[in-house]
Design a protein around this motif. Sequence first.
Motif, PDB file in Angstrom:
ATOM      1  N   ARG A  60      -1.840  -5.266   2.893  1.00 17.17           N
ATOM      2  CA  ARG A  60      -1.027  -4.564   3.587  1.00 17.17           C
ATOM      3  C   ARG A  60      -0.491  -5.381   4.900  1.00 17.17           C
ATOM      4  NH1 ARG A  60      -4.428   0.708   4.738  1.00 17.17           N
ATOM      5  NH2 ARG A  60      -5.953  -1.157   4.997  1.00 17.17           N
ATOM      6  N   ASN A  61      -1.388  -6.400   5.281  1.00 25.05           N
ATOM      7  CA  ASN A  61      -1.000  -7.366   6.496  1.00 25.05           C
ATOM      8  C   ASN A  61      -0.284  -8.508   6.102  1.00 25.05           C
ATOM      9  OD1 ASN A  61      -2.216  -4.953   8.004  1.00 25.05           O
ATOM     10  ND2 ASN A  61      -4.238  -5.733   7.655  1.00 25.05           N
ATOM     11  N   LYS A  62       0.577  -8.862   6.286  1.00 26.93           N
ATOM     12  CA  LYS A  62       1.307 -10.008   5.895  1.00 26.93           C
ATOM     13  C   LYS A  62       0.456 -11.049   6.542  1.00 26.93           C
ATOM     14  CE  LYS A  62       5.353  -9.483   8.726  1.00 26.93           C
ATOM     15  NZ  LYS A  62       6.928  -9.619   8.866  1.00 26.93           N
ATOM     16  N   GLU A  63       0.160 -10.936   7.838  1.00 25.80           N
ATOM     17  CA  GLU A  63      -0.514 -12.086   8.461  1.00 25.80           C
ATOM     18  C   GLU A  63      -1.754 -12.700   7.779  1.00 25.80           C
ATOM     19  OE1 GLU A  63      -1.494  -8.359  10.831  1.00 25.80           O
ATOM     20  OE2 GLU A  63       0.284  -9.150   9.856  1.00 25.80           O
ATOM     21  N   LEU A  99       2.311  -0.697  -2.840  1.00 24.89           N
ATOM     22  CA  LEU A  99       4.077  -0.908  -2.996  1.00 24.89           C
ATOM     23  C   LEU A  99       4.312  -1.973  -1.702  1.00 24.89           C
ATOM     24  CD1 LEU A  99       6.844  -0.450  -3.747  1.00 24.89           C
ATOM     25  CD2 LEU A  99       6.899   1.700  -2.474  1.00 24.89           C
ATOM     26  N   PHE A 100       4.113  -1.598  -0.493  1.00 32.64           N
ATOM     27  CA  PHE A 100       4.328  -2.250   0.583  1.00 32.64           C
ATOM     28  C   PHE A 100       3.396  -3.647   0.345  1.00 32.64           C
ATOM     29  CE2 PHE A 100       5.645   1.625   2.607  1.00 32.64           C
ATOM     30  CZ  PHE A 100       6.544   1.515   2.209  1.00 32.64           C
ATOM     31  N   GLY A 101       2.229  -3.589   0.147  1.00 31.74           N
ATOM     32  CA  GLY A 101       1.254  -4.732  -0.352  1.00 31.74           C
ATOM     33  C   GLY A 101       2.041  -5.539  -1.264  1.00 31.74           C
ATOM     34  N   THR A 102       2.431  -5.165  -2.428  1.00 28.72           N
ATOM     35  CA  THR A 102       3.156  -5.833  -3.304  1.00 28.72           C
ATOM     36  C   THR A 102       4.375  -6.758  -2.743  1.00 28.72           C
ATOM     37  OG1 THR A 102       2.706  -4.239  -5.172  1.00 28.72           O
ATOM     38  CG2 THR A 102       4.543  -5.869  -5.662  1.00 28.72           C
ATOM     39  N   VAL A 103       5.120  -6.132  -1.876  1.00 34.07           N
ATOM     40  CA  VAL A 103       6.248  -6.877  -1.125  1.00 34.07           C
ATOM     41  C   VAL A 103       5.572  -8.036  -0.622  1.00 34.07           C
ATOM     42  CG1 VAL A 103       8.028  -6.544   0.544  1.00 34.07           C
ATOM     43  CG2 VAL A 103       7.775  -4.651  -1.103  1.00 34.07           C
ATOM     44  N   ASN A 104       4.582  -7.885   0.468  1.00 33.28           N
ATOM     45  CA  ASN A 104       4.021  -8.954   1.130  1.00 33.28           C
ATOM     46  C   ASN A 104       3.534 -10.172   0.157  1.00 33.28           C
ATOM     47  OD1 ASN A 104       4.282  -7.671   3.485  1.00 33.28           O
ATOM     48  ND2 ASN A 104       2.355  -6.793   3.626  1.00 33.28           N
TER      49      ASN A 104
END
Length: 353
Positions: A60-63, A99-104
């Motif tokens: 969930r955290n792109k960093e 979902l957003f984790g997959t985007v990262n």
Amino acid sequence: MKILITGGAGFVGSSLALSLKTDYPQYEIFVLDNLKRKGSELNVARLTKAGIQFVHGDIRNKEDFDPIPPVDTLIEASAEPSVLAGLTGTPDYLINTNLFGTVNCLNFALKSKANVIFLSTSRVYPIKTIETLNFDEHETRFVLSDEQPVPGVSSKGIAENFPLDGARSLYGTTKLASELIIQEYQEFFGLKTVINRCGVITGPWQMGKVDQGVMVLWIAKHYFEQQLAYIGYGGTGKQTRDMLHIADLYRLIDWELHNIDQVNGQILNAGGGNESSASLQELTKICQEVTGKTIPISSVAENRAADIRLYITDNTKVTKLTGWKPELGMKEIVTDITKWLDENRAALEPILK
């Protein structure tokens, strides 16, 4: 080759990582995991001992991807895997992870110019459509008929062209939405990708719960001599699933990893198929044979939310494209998990009992 496996301390991710490191010791393998799932912490020592680099982070955290160098392939095995997730309380964690984790993950893959192997789920197929399929009721299980009201299903199981209109659980919806985004990245950014819609995956080191990991749960309840219940569909235990041993899934992922051009852009159903399937009633009998224990099983006639009567994977497409098909049957799976419980009882009893 450098490989990143997200959800890498989970059941599927750690199993894939350890098998890859065994077969390809020269490969550099990184695993990223937030250790949220109870029992996943047990895998960190196993991974580290094998020479796999563990990164404590959250997709969930792109960093959290920053400590990881560019890789050749990303295997996306992270998820909030419960079909009941988000149905009570807030669905934020589910959606942000699945979902957003997959985007990262995709953006990291794009930056790395890495191929993507995505582990999706059979739960992308709508519940009501599955529940209205034609079936026969046999003595110990429900069986799909060949004559069906929709395409993509036969006595062999459910295929990739099964209709997608309708509700499927928030879990299934986040995975399907991720599939759609992956297809966009594949088409417009040139990522090489393959999507595997897996049926029920099981095997040693799965920390089975009521809402996810039913195979290990069922065996563990027998092993530790506790109670179970046949819930829904009249309480007879005839609801039926196919089961895919993690070792069989590994063989498919291994093939895709080294032959990505032959499956680039594909969506593939991958499960145990009819050959490795059982109803709860049949699974109970196998558990009794393997563990030597018989436990009380109650009966609840009413269905639970998001339950389905019957799901079998049609592996025709994946077998045609890759030559892969599962090899381990139900008795072998139960025996393997029981052996694992024997060998690790002290560590597993507080988690699974």
